[in-house]
Design a protein around this motif. Structure first.
Motif, short mmCIF file in Angstrom:
data_model
loop_
_atom_site.label_atom_id
_atom_site.label_comp_id
_atom_site.label_asym_id
_atom_site.label_seq_id
_atom_site.Cartn_x
_atom_site.Cartn_y
_atom_site.Cartn_z
N LEU A 29 0.85 -1.19 0.00
CA LEU A 29 0.00 0.00 0.00
C LEU A 29 0.88 1.24 0.00
O LEU A 29 1.37 1.68 1.05
CB LEU A 29 -0.92 -0.01 1.24
N ASN A 34 -0.92 1.63 -5.26
CA ASN A 34 -0.90 0.31 -4.62
C ASN A 34 -0.23 -0.65 -5.59
O ASN A 34 -0.53 -0.66 -6.78
CB ASN A 34 -2.32 -0.16 -4.30
N ILE A 53 -8.68 -3.89 -1.14
CA ILE A 53 -8.42 -2.48 -1.45
C ILE A 53 -9.60 -1.82 -2.17
O ILE A 53 -9.44 -0.78 -2.81
CB ILE A 53 -7.13 -2.32 -2.30
#
Length: 214
Positions: A29, A34, A53
């Protein structure tokens, strides 16, 4: 699938496959992006990562550590994302796709479509805003790359570390001298945690163990 928090921004997704071997996909992250390292066996490998996510609006960067089917069959789940690999990896996915589908299709989990990397490099890429370094590190295959999270000192080596504690040296598609040079490169990097494609989470000492074994 097991989800394991390695450090604050490093999360490991481990698929305990029905065939008796584990397969790791790795999420970092970042601040700007990401990063998803390897996409497993298809859409069922990537679904837990995407769910993890789903509320994070940062763009995703997918990284293929090498061309083997168990690391790239989930690429189609990220067809609108940047997918990074070594230049040889893209070429080898394209040239080996049909053979991999014929010989290993029984391992597909969910859906898979050919989705080639759309950003390639030769030696190194660096994302300074996230302190993510992507390096060419041939060993298990000639196209193998590794990913270093400099902020949290986590190194992902793909399949350059073997699949178990009993077999730390992987099968090699390059000369031992080439692999040794990669190991010596790892030795000089600043990291304390080592993640690989199939093994458990290890520390930096595993590199010295492999060097001594060779």
């Amino acid at each position: 699938m097991k989800t394991q928090k390695i450090k604050k921004r490093n999360i490991l997704f481990t698929d305990h496959t029905p065939w008796g071997w584990d397969l790791n996909c790795h999420l970092i992250l970042g601040n700007q992006y990401n990063y998803i390292i390897d996409t497993g066996l298809g859409s069922l490998s990537t679904a837990p990562i995407k769910d993890f996510i789903k509320d994070d609006n940062k763009p995703m960067i997918v990284i293929n550590t090498h061309y083997h089917w168990d690391h790239i069959w989930g690429n189609g789940s990220f067809e609108n994302c940047t997918i990074i690999s070594h230049k040889l990896c893209r070429e080898m996915i394209e040239s080996n796709w049909e053979d991999m589908m014929k010989t290993s299709q029984q391992f597909i989990r969910g859906d898979t479509t050919q989705c080639l990397p759309n950003m390639t490099f030769e030696n190194e890429l660096y994302f300074p805003e996230d302190q993510i370094r992507i390096m060419y590190t041939p060993g298990h295959t000639v196209d193998s790359i590794s990913v270093l999270d400099e902020a949290e000192k986590v190194l992902h080596v793909g399949d350059n570390v073997g699949d178990s504690l009993e077999q730390l040296i992987p099968s090699l598609k390059v000369e031992k001298e080439v692999y040794m040079n990669t190991l010596l490169k790892y030795r000089e990097l600043d990291f304390d945690t080592c993640v690989s494609g199939h093994n458990i989470i290890l520390d930096k000492s595993v590199i010295e163990k492999i060097i001594n074994m060779i």
